[in-house]
Design an enzyme around this catalytic site. Structure first.
Site, PDB file in Angstrom:
ATOM      1  N   LYS A 107      -1.753   6.763   4.025  1.00 39.93           N
ATOM      2  CA  LYS A 107      -0.817   7.889   4.161  1.00 39.93           C
ATOM      3  C   LYS A 107      -1.153   8.768   5.380  1.00 39.93           C
ATOM      4  O   LYS A 107      -1.601   9.924   5.255  1.00 39.93           O
ATOM      5  CB  LYS A 107      -0.823   8.752   2.890  1.00 39.93           C
ATOM      6  N   ASP A 131       4.889  -9.338  -6.711  1.00 39.02           N
ATOM      7  CA  ASP A 131       6.180  -8.643  -6.663  1.00 39.02           C
ATOM      8  C   ASP A 131       6.752  -8.548  -5.250  1.00 39.02           C
ATOM      9  O   ASP A 131       7.531  -7.665  -4.953  1.00 39.02           O
ATOM     10  CB  ASP A 131       6.088  -7.249  -7.299  1.00 39.02           C
ATOM     11  N   ASP A 186       9.264  -5.644  -1.324  1.00 35.06           N
ATOM     12  CA  ASP A 186       8.469  -5.435  -2.528  1.00 35.06           C
ATOM     13  C   ASP A 186       9.481  -4.994  -3.584  1.00 35.06           C
ATOM     14  O   ASP A 186      10.126  -3.958  -3.424  1.00 35.06           O
ATOM     15  CB  ASP A 186       7.443  -4.339  -2.221  1.00 35.06           C
TER      16      ASP A 186
END
Ligand code: GTP
Length: 352
Positions: free
Chosen positions: A157, A106, A217
């Site tokens: 993160k 993707d 993406d």
């Protein structure tokens, strides 16, 4: 060299579009998404591609077949149950040579793959993870490298004080196929969260070159819409299947009435009909067989095959799956409409 495309995800973030159309065959302007990747691979001299599928595999095979029409040989590795991004590559390993390109199914990038492979080889890497810079690093898993471009660590993160880089995994890898031995066969495994950290912990040489060019993406509605804007604006170069006209493209098998207003950029796909007095653009994409009635306005939206738009309807910032009917004077703003949705006359998806 062979390549594996990871194309078995359910694409939940793109629902309802992906309920009936898996992401690999979702149209991106004039072609099924994976054709953009096959073009990249064929351009880099890849002769055989293994498409790793788990979700609606028959839909993917029906579109890409044996690959002859796309300039590569295609084989399919089908998972009974999804094995994750790592398990999927492992599952395809019997079909691979000693070195393999792996692409997330993707992403889109204007990458010089040959150069990445040459560097991987010259530096004797076990794996190469192509990186891409982002402007908001705290939202992602970051990949840190040293001055020679060797991967040092992965930081998921990160908190502000942990941010020492702005590069993320671009979903493009070169692997020495033997390193797949690290993964257990037949089990669910993540290439980014389990396999690469394990490879690094073992002390293998993992490179992380940064790709400074175009990268996206397409996995969310916002990004899916953005890739259309980017292709129409030429930020990602694709020779579209249509004739250039007034800053956009009209397919030779489309009919646009002389009294229709076309505001660049736009794409009108084959079999589409646009009546006089309709207003298309900027950033309107009619994939194929879309009918737009007089007085309708469409901007910043992608309409899939078979949609009809009634007189004086207005559509903006929206994604419409196949065979959607939008009634007369309906107003559709920021909407995601699944296959076969019918909006009656005067419907609104936004406040009046
Ligand atoms: P979301 O459900 O919206 O997160 O999308 P996704 O299912 O595509 O997941 P994600 O974007 O994390 O996946 C990255 C790439 O890996 C996509 O191209 C997926 O098709 C592919 N992928 C994810 N999981 C699997 C799997 O279990 N098997 C295979 N073959 N491919 C997978």
């Amino acid at each position: 060299m062979k390549a594996v495309i990871l194309a078995g995800g359910e694409g939940t973030r793109l629902r309802p579009l992906t309920l009936s159309t898996p992401k690999p065959v979702a149209p991106v302007v004039d072609r099924p998404f994976l054709r953009h990747q096959l073009d990249l691979l064929a351009g880099a001299g890849v002769a055989e591609v293994i498409i790793s599928v788990a979700y609606h595999p028959e839909r993917v095979e029906a579109v890409f077949g044996d690959g002859r029409a796309f300039g590569v040989r295609i084989r399919y590795a089908v998972e009974e149950t999804p094995l994750g991004t790592g398990g999927a590559v492992k599952n395809a390993s019997a079909l691979l040579d000693e070195r393999t390109i792996v692409l997330n199914g993707d992403i889109l990038a204007d990458l010089d793959l040959r150069a990445v492979v040459a560097r991987h080889e010259a530096q004797g890497a076990a794996a190469t993870i192509v990186l891409t810079p982002v402007s908001n690093p705290s939202a992602y898993g970051l990949v840190e490298t040293d001055l020679e471009g060797r991967v040092l660590r992965f930081v998921e993160k990160p908190r502000p004080e942990q941010i020492r880089s702005n590069t993320i995994n671009a979903g493009i890898y070169i692997l020495e196929t033997r390193v797949l031995e690290l993964m257990p066969p037949g089990e669910k495994h993540s290439i980014e969260r389990q396999f690469f950290p394990a490879l690094l912990a073992r002390g293998d040489r993992v490179l992380g070159p940064t790709h400074e060019g175009y990268w996206i993406d397409i996995g969310t509605p916002q990004k899916y819409l953005q890739v259309h804007r980017d292709i129409l604006a030429g930020r990602f170069a694709v020779t579209l299947d249509g004739a250039p006209r007034g800053g956009g493209w009209v397919h030779p098998e489309a009919r646009v009435a002389p009294g229709a207003v076309l505001e660049a950029p736009f794409y009108v796909g084959p079999g589409s009909e646009v009546e006089a007095g309709a207003h298309l653009g900027p950033d309107a994409v009619l994939v194929a067989d879309v009918r737009v009635a007089a007085g309708a306005r469409i901007r910043d939206s992608v309409l899939w095959r078979g949609d009809t738009v009634g007189p004086e309807a207005e559509i903006g910032g929206s994604l419409l799956g196949p065979d959607v009917r939008v009634g007369r004077k309906a107003r559709v703003e920021g909407a995601l409409l699944g296959e076969g949705t019918v909006l009656s006359d005067f419907s609104r998806t936004c406040r009046p």
